[in-house]
Design a protein around this motif. Structure first.
Motif, PDB file in Angstrom:
ATOM      1  N   ASN A   1      60.769  37.815  72.122  1.00 42.76           N
ATOM      2  CA  ASN A   1      61.083  37.336  70.770  1.00 42.76           C
ATOM      3  C   ASN A   1      61.922  38.316  69.951  1.00 42.76           C
ATOM      4  O   ASN A   1      62.164  38.080  68.772  1.00 42.76           O
ATOM      5  CB  ASN A   1      59.783  37.072  70.002  1.00 42.76           C
ATOM      6  CG  ASN A   1      58.936  36.007  70.677  1.00 42.76           C
ATOM      7  OD1 ASN A   1      59.450  35.101  71.316  1.00 42.76           O
ATOM      8  ND2 ASN A   1      57.624  36.151  70.554  1.00 42.76           N
ATOM      9  N   VAL A   2      62.337  39.425  70.568  1.00 38.87           N
ATOM     10  CA  VAL A   2      62.978  40.499  69.813  1.00 38.87           C
ATOM     11  C   VAL A   2      64.218  40.029  69.059  1.00 38.87           C
ATOM     12  O   VAL A   2      64.434  40.424  67.909  1.00 38.87           O
ATOM     13  CB  VAL A   2      63.316  41.675  70.755  1.00 38.87           C
ATOM     14  CG1 VAL A   2      64.289  42.638  70.084  1.00 38.87           C
ATOM     15  CG2 VAL A   2      62.045  42.412  71.140  1.00 38.87           C
ATOM     16  N   ASP A   3      65.037  39.181  69.659  1.00 40.60           N
ATOM     17  CA  ASP A   3      66.285  38.743  69.008  1.00 40.60           C
ATOM     18  C   ASP A   3      66.024  38.182  67.615  1.00 40.60           C
ATOM     19  O   ASP A   3      66.603  38.650  66.620  1.00 40.60           O
ATOM     20  CB  ASP A   3      66.985  37.667  69.849  1.00 40.60           C
ATOM     21  CG  ASP A   3      67.363  38.142  71.222  1.00 40.60           C
ATOM     22  OD1 ASP A   3      66.458  38.577  71.963  1.00 40.60           O
ATOM     23  OD2 ASP A   3      68.549  38.062  71.570  1.00 40.60           O
TER      24      ASP A   3
ATOM     25  N   GLY B   1      68.660  47.200  67.693  1.00 41.60           N
ATOM     26  CA  GLY B   1      69.785  46.377  68.137  1.00 41.60           C
ATOM     27  C   GLY B   1      69.494  45.650  69.429  1.00 41.60           C
ATOM     28  O   GLY B   1      68.601  46.038  70.201  1.00 41.60           O
ATOM     29  N   VAL B   2      70.266  44.584  69.665  1.00 42.22           N
ATOM     30  CA  VAL B   2      70.122  43.806  70.888  1.00 42.22           C
ATOM     31  C   VAL B   2      71.481  43.225  71.266  1.00 42.22           C
ATOM     32  O   VAL B   2      72.306  42.908  70.401  1.00 42.22           O
ATOM     33  CB  VAL B   2      69.074  42.683  70.711  1.00 42.22           C
ATOM     34  CG1 VAL B   2      69.493  41.698  69.629  1.00 42.22           C
ATOM     35  CG2 VAL B   2      68.799  41.977  72.032  1.00 42.22           C
TER      36      VAL B   2
ATOM     37  N   LYS C   1      66.410  39.902  63.573  1.00 44.52           N
ATOM     38  CA  LYS C   1      67.267  39.292  62.546  1.00 44.52           C
ATOM     39  C   LYS C   1      66.462  38.779  61.356  1.00 44.52           C
ATOM     40  O   LYS C   1      66.933  38.828  60.214  1.00 44.52           O
ATOM     41  CB  LYS C   1      68.076  38.156  63.165  1.00 44.52           C
ATOM     42  CG  LYS C   1      69.087  38.638  64.198  1.00 44.52           C
ATOM     43  CD  LYS C   1      69.804  37.487  64.878  1.00 44.52           C
ATOM     44  CE  LYS C   1      70.772  38.005  65.945  1.00 44.52           C
ATOM     45  NZ  LYS C   1      71.453  36.887  66.655  1.00 44.52           N
ATOM     46  N   ASN C   2      65.262  38.311  61.596  1.00 42.87           N
ATOM     47  CA  ASN C   2      64.466  37.725  60.515  1.00 42.87           C
ATOM     48  C   ASN C   2      63.661  38.759  59.723  1.00 42.87           C
ATOM     49  O   ASN C   2      63.469  38.606  58.511  1.00 42.87           O
ATOM     50  CB  ASN C   2      63.506  36.676  61.076  1.00 42.87           C
ATOM     51  CG  ASN C   2      64.233  35.469  61.630  1.00 42.87           C
ATOM     52  OD1 ASN C   2      65.363  35.191  61.250  1.00 42.87           O
ATOM     53  ND2 ASN C   2      63.591  34.751  62.533  1.00 42.87           N
ATOM     54  N   PHE C   3      63.177  39.790  60.412  1.00 40.34           N
ATOM     55  CA  PHE C   3      62.263  40.721  59.754  1.00 40.34           C
ATOM     56  C   PHE C   3      62.728  42.177  59.768  1.00 40.34           C
ATOM     57  O   PHE C   3      62.103  43.023  59.141  1.00 40.34           O
ATOM     58  CB  PHE C   3      60.877  40.632  60.407  1.00 40.34           C
ATOM     59  CG  PHE C   3      60.232  39.278  60.279  1.00 40.34           C
ATOM     60  CD1 PHE C   3      59.645  38.900  59.077  1.00 40.34           C
ATOM     61  CD2 PHE C   3      60.237  38.379  61.335  1.00 40.34           C
ATOM     62  CE1 PHE C   3      59.052  37.650  58.939  1.00 40.34           C
ATOM     63  CE2 PHE C   3      59.653  37.133  61.216  1.00 40.34           C
ATOM     64  CZ  PHE C   3      59.060  36.758  60.008  1.00 40.34           C
TER      65      PHE C   3
ATOM     66  N   TYR D   1      74.113  42.721  68.133  1.00 37.28           N
ATOM     67  CA  TYR D   1      73.570  42.755  66.781  1.00 37.28           C
ATOM     68  C   TYR D   1      72.869  44.094  66.583  1.00 37.28           C
ATOM     69  O   TYR D   1      71.936  44.437  67.324  1.00 37.28           O
ATOM     70  CB  TYR D   1      72.573  41.617  66.539  1.00 37.28           C
ATOM     71  CG  TYR D   1      71.958  41.657  65.156  1.00 37.28           C
ATOM     72  CD1 TYR D   1      72.641  41.131  64.053  1.00 37.28           C
ATOM     73  CD2 TYR D   1      70.707  42.230  64.942  1.00 37.28           C
ATOM     74  CE1 TYR D   1      72.086  41.175  62.775  1.00 37.28           C
ATOM     75  CE2 TYR D   1      70.152  42.283  63.673  1.00 37.28           C
ATOM     76  CZ  TYR D   1      70.838  41.753  62.590  1.00 37.28           C
ATOM     77  OH  TYR D   1      70.297  41.810  61.332  1.00 37.28           O
ATOM     78  N   VAL D   2      73.345  44.862  65.603  1.00 40.27           N
ATOM     79  CA  VAL D   2      72.744  46.146  65.253  1.00 40.27           C
ATOM     80  C   VAL D   2      72.335  46.065  63.795  1.00 40.27           C
ATOM     81  O   VAL D   2      73.184  45.850  62.920  1.00 40.27           O
ATOM     82  CB  VAL D   2      73.731  47.316  65.474  1.00 40.27           C
ATOM     83  CG1 VAL D   2      73.082  48.636  65.072  1.00 40.27           C
ATOM     84  CG2 VAL D   2      74.176  47.358  66.930  1.00 40.27           C
TER      85      VAL D   2
END
Length: 332
Positions: free
Chosen positions: A222-224, A273-274, A228-230, A128-129
């Motif tokens: 919590n990075v994932d 990204g992750v 995506k949320n913020f 996810y980028v």
């Protein structure tokens, strides 16, 4: 009548003037005069700005510093000439009325995301980028080049642009030169021009967001979901070591920091990204501001070893505040 000898005739004959050489010489003189006039005007603009901002006011070394800043060739050694030439370049960028965001396309000497993924194709899938995958808008990437110690401004500017782009097409980016020129106080200007020192990226981020915005710290676990949320996370106070600093063509750092490697200073970037390795290990994509090192992959151990503090903006950013002048270039 007695005829003149050839020697007498040659002595009285006027030398032939080469009109082309004469015109070229006149043009050279005109250009040199124009260059000197322009340089004198720039010197006056620099001095006027420094005086109006009261930079180094009361400092006994002020006159000496200013003279060398205005004319680095007066410096006694090559080291000092190089130092004051760089100081002058930083001042000139601040005074640049055209702004600092000036390219619609990324220059050829700057690493692109496509070049990064050619070296590290794992980021093409099962990852996810943010600037590639978030909708709206998809494939909205902005890049910057750090020419001096202003990473603490670059990172918040790009983060803000990404956050506003969720709600507004072509959100634009704050003009850095104008912001420094109009808002920095005397001490901040002195630190930037003469010492190339910056500030705290999270504090600066808070100063440019919409009023009453909330910035929260995050931890690596919590990075994932946070991403995506913020949106992207600010990586503040990242510890840079010699191998990271000098190896500009290396874009992956795994494990801890190598023992004995010299510490260079603090840095600010974005986590954008992750992805997850087959064994479950997370890898993170950092966006940077160095021309040949715009994108970097790190793992959890390296990110923890470099002690970067992670921050995200919880409050939606619908616009950039009206007080700031914007530019809509892709690269600055």
């Amino acid at each position: 009548m007695k005829r003149k000898s050839e020697n007498e005739a040659g002595a009285n004959k006027k030398p032939k003037v080469d009109r082309k050489e004469q015109r070229e010489e006149e043009e050279r003189r005109r250009q040199e005069a124009a260059r000197q006039e322009e340089e004198e005007q720039r010197k006056q603009e620099r001095l006027t700005f420094l005086n109006e901002k009261k930079v180094m006011e009361g400092n006994p070394l002020r006159e000496v510093q200013f003279n060398l800043l205005l004319d680095p060739h007066l410096a006694s050694t090559l080291e000092f000439r190089t130092y004051y030439t760089k100081c002058q370049a930083r001042l000139d960028r601040v005074l640049n009325q055209k702004g600092d965001n000036n390219a619609r396309e990324v220059p050829s000497n700057v690493q692109t995301f496509e070049q990064f993924t050619q070296q590290h194709p794992q980021w093409l899938e099962n990852s996810y980028v943010y600037f590639r995958d978030h909708s709206p808008p998809k494939n909205y990437l902005v890049q910057r080049a750090q020419l001096s110690g202003l990473c603490y401004i670059h990172a918040p500017f790009v983060l803000q642009t990404y956050l506003v782009s969720k709600y507004k097409d072509k959100s634009g980016m704050i003009d850095m030169s104008k912001l420094i020129r109009e808002t920095f106080n005397a001490k901040q200007l002195e630190e930037h021009i003469f010492n190339e020192k910056g500030g705290s990226s999270d504090i600066f981020l808070n100063s440019i967001l919409e009023e009453n915005s909330t910035i929260l710290s995050d931890n690596i676990n919590n990075v994932d979901q946070t991403l995506k949320n913020f949106g992207p996370l600010l990586v503040s106070r990242f510890h840079v070591y010699e191998d990271f600093w000098s190896n500009r063509n290396v874009h992956r750092y795994l494990g801890g920091v190598t023992d004995g490697v010299a510490y260079k200073g603090l840095h600010a970037m974005l986590l954008v990204g992750v992805r997850t390795e087959s064994g479950g290990e997370k890898r993170f994509l950092l966006q940077n501001w160095w021309k040949s090192k715009q994108f970097i992959e790190v793992d959890e151990k390296y990110l923890e070893a470099t002690k970067g503090a992670l921050f995200y903006v919880k409050t939606p950013q619908y616009k950039i505040r009206d007080m700031y002048q914007l530019n809509f270039a892709k690269y600055g």
